[in-house]
Scaffold this motif. Structure first.
Motif, PDB file in Angstrom:
ATOM      1  N   TRP A  53      -2.800 -10.212  63.607  1.00 55.07           N
ATOM      2  CA  TRP A  53      -3.658 -11.323  64.055  1.00 55.07           C
ATOM      3  C   TRP A  53      -2.934 -12.145  65.112  1.00 55.07           C
ATOM      4  O   TRP A  53      -3.509 -12.538  66.116  1.00 55.07           O
ATOM      5  N   CYS A  54      -1.652 -12.393  64.876  1.00 56.40           N
ATOM      6  CA  CYS A  54      -0.859 -13.157  65.848  1.00 56.40           C
ATOM      7  C   CYS A  54      -0.656 -12.372  67.136  1.00 56.40           C
ATOM      8  O   CYS A  54      -0.795 -12.918  68.245  1.00 56.40           O
ATOM      9  N   ALA A  55      -0.318 -11.104  67.017  1.00 59.37           N
ATOM     10  CA  ALA A  55      -0.048 -10.287  68.201  1.00 59.37           C
ATOM     11  C   ALA A  55      -1.281 -10.166  69.089  1.00 59.37           C
ATOM     12  O   ALA A  55      -1.163 -10.132  70.316  1.00 59.37           O
ATOM     13  N   ARG A  56      -2.466 -10.107  68.473  1.00 59.57           N
ATOM     14  CA  ARG A  56      -3.693 -10.029  69.278  1.00 59.57           C
ATOM     15  C   ARG A  56      -3.854 -11.256  70.155  1.00 59.57           C
ATOM     16  O   ARG A  56      -4.512 -11.202  71.194  1.00 59.57           O
ATOM     17  N   ARG A  57      -3.297 -12.353  69.750  1.00 52.59           N
ATOM     18  CA  ARG A  57      -3.406 -13.590  70.535  1.00 52.59           C
ATOM     19  C   ARG A  57      -2.267 -13.755  71.533  1.00 52.59           C
ATOM     20  O   ARG A  57      -2.131 -14.792  72.167  1.00 52.59           O
ATOM     21  N   GLN A 112       2.657  -2.846  68.476  1.00 49.01           N
ATOM     22  CA  GLN A 112       2.056  -2.553  67.179  1.00 49.01           C
ATOM     23  C   GLN A 112       2.851  -1.530  66.372  1.00 49.01           C
ATOM     24  O   GLN A 112       2.822  -1.536  65.143  1.00 49.01           O
ATOM     25  N   ARG A 113       3.595  -0.661  67.068  1.00 50.67           N
ATOM     26  CA  ARG A 113       4.416   0.315  66.332  1.00 50.67           C
ATOM     27  C   ARG A 113       5.513  -0.393  65.552  1.00 50.67           C
ATOM     28  O   ARG A 113       5.767  -0.078  64.386  1.00 50.67           O
ATOM     29  N   HIS A 114       6.163  -1.339  66.200  1.00 50.83           N
ATOM     30  CA  HIS A 114       7.216  -2.074  65.513  1.00 50.83           C
ATOM     31  C   HIS A 114       6.645  -2.953  64.405  1.00 50.83           C
ATOM     32  O   HIS A 114       7.244  -3.085  63.334  1.00 50.83           O
ATOM     33  N   ILE A 115       5.499  -3.549  64.683  1.00 52.39           N
ATOM     34  CA  ILE A 115       4.856  -4.397  63.675  1.00 52.39           C
ATOM     35  C   ILE A 115       4.527  -3.590  62.422  1.00 52.39           C
ATOM     36  O   ILE A 115       4.795  -4.004  61.291  1.00 52.39           O
TER      37      ILE A 115
END
Length: 371
Positions: A30-34, A84-87
């Motif tokens: 959710w944070c990364a999308r922002r 996203q891979r690391h997340i």
């Protein structure tokens, strides 16, 4: 994941059946999308996960660390990513990790209001830079909500604690995080309470460049960081609050340097290109942008903002001289900046626009042959 963060169904479909995994992964995504780069926090704590054994036994700066390019979570907020891979790797394998956000790369300024039960400092440290005479009765002044409220009242403004237009997050200790977007590409810096350095007010911290903030929805051993009301996006930093941050030393230097003359290296590249065709133009661009690309070799301390601004200023002069189009210049700068500092596209775009605009006021003409 707390329902109030309103994770989309597309995210929910990617989560595993374990609730804890769903919560940690979904919060990070959710944070990364922002556009907010995230990094893991130690299980149940507010602090980043520990460095790997090698980094602990052989101390070095984040810029020298081999772990960060490899996607490992050493060096706290320096490891923050949008990848996203690391997340998935970090929170999928350790769902007990909390989620931290690197404020600087995220373009965030978070006002951290504390409500600790402690004695107020001396009067000159309650509102740094604002004298409070002995005749003023300070009875009842107990926490950051009070000091920030007084500061806002002095300026005829509403306290950030009551700002319902922006994301606010209640902390387990009874404090409040008030989130804002940094304006004008300024590089605000962190501060703590009423320290002897930069400070906004007693029991009011500032989280910005060089710091991180705990993501809404994250749980620690003390409780959960819970969003207030329904607003989930940070509003722009209010002008009056920006002025107070400047007054109290939170802006040590402009993040976009003042326009400077074209660097000798770029000048030589332009002159060498002469009046030739597209091949010469490509060669010229490569030479001008190479310092920007070189910044990608280190994670910090390379003067990236200044380097990008100089390149943009140079290309702005070439645009004004008719050597290339605005679109070509912006595309080349954007691509070079994105490769050097992935995840900082919004910040880079502001620097590029500023540099191009300044450079267009000074056409950079070329000539061929001997001087």
């Amino acid at each position: 994941m707390p329902a109030e963060l309103r994770i989309s169904s597309s995210d929910s479909s990617q989560l595993t059946s374990k609730p804890s995994v769903a919560a940690s992964l979904a919060t990070a995504r959710w944070c990364a999308r922002r556009g907010w780069p995230v990094h893991p926090l130690a299980s149940g704590r507010k602090t980043p996960v520990a460095n790997c054994p090698d980094c602990r036994s052989n101390p070095h700066s984040p810029a020298e660390c081999r772990c960060l390019p490899a996607g490992r979570s050493c060096h706290g907020f320096h490891a923050a990513t949008l990848d996203q891979r690391h997340i998935t790797q970090w929170w999928g394998s350790r769902p007990d990790f909390g989620v931290g956000i690197a404020c600087g790369p995220a373009g965030l300024v978070v006002i951290d209001i504390d409500a600790h039960s402690t004695q107020p400092p001396t009067r000159d440290r309650i509102l740094p830079g604002i004298p409070i005479g002995d005749h003023v009765d300070l009875t009842g002044l107990a926490n950051g909500f009070h000091t920030l409220g007084v500061l806002a009242a002095l300026r005829g403004q509403r306290s950030p604690a009551a700002d319902s237009t922006t994301l606010r997050v209640r902390t387990p200790s009874g404090g409040l995080h008030v989130w804002y977007r940094a304006a004008d590409n300024r590089r605000w810096r962190c501060s703590s309470g009423s320290s002897q350095g930069a400070a906004l007010a007693w029991q009011v911290d500032v989280r910005a460049h060089g710091g991180y903030i705990i993501a809404p929805g994250t749980s620690t051993r003390d409780g959960t960081y819970t969003p207030v009301d329904d607003v989930r996006e940070p509003a722009a930093l209010p002008p009056w609050l920006a002025q107070e941050l400047v007054r109290t030393g939170h802006l040590p230097a402009p993040s976009i340097p003042a326009p400077r003359p074209v660097p000798p290296r770029a000048q030589q590249a332009v002159l060498a290109a002469g009046g030739g065709g597209r091949d010469r133009t490509r060669s010229m661009l490569a030479s001008i942008l190479s310092p920007v690309e070189a910044c990608g070799q280190v994670t910090e301390g390379a003067g990236f903002s200044d380097t990008l601004n100089r390149a943009a200023y140079t290309l702005g002069g070439l645009v004004a001289a008719g050597r290339l189009t605005e679109e070509e210049a912006e595309h080349a700068l954007t691509q070079a900046a994105s490769e050097a500092r992935p995840g900082q596209e919004r910040r880079a775009a502001q620097i590029i626009r500023s540099g191009l605009t300044a450079g267009r006021q000074h056409p950079l003409h070329t000539r061929r042959g001997p001087r």
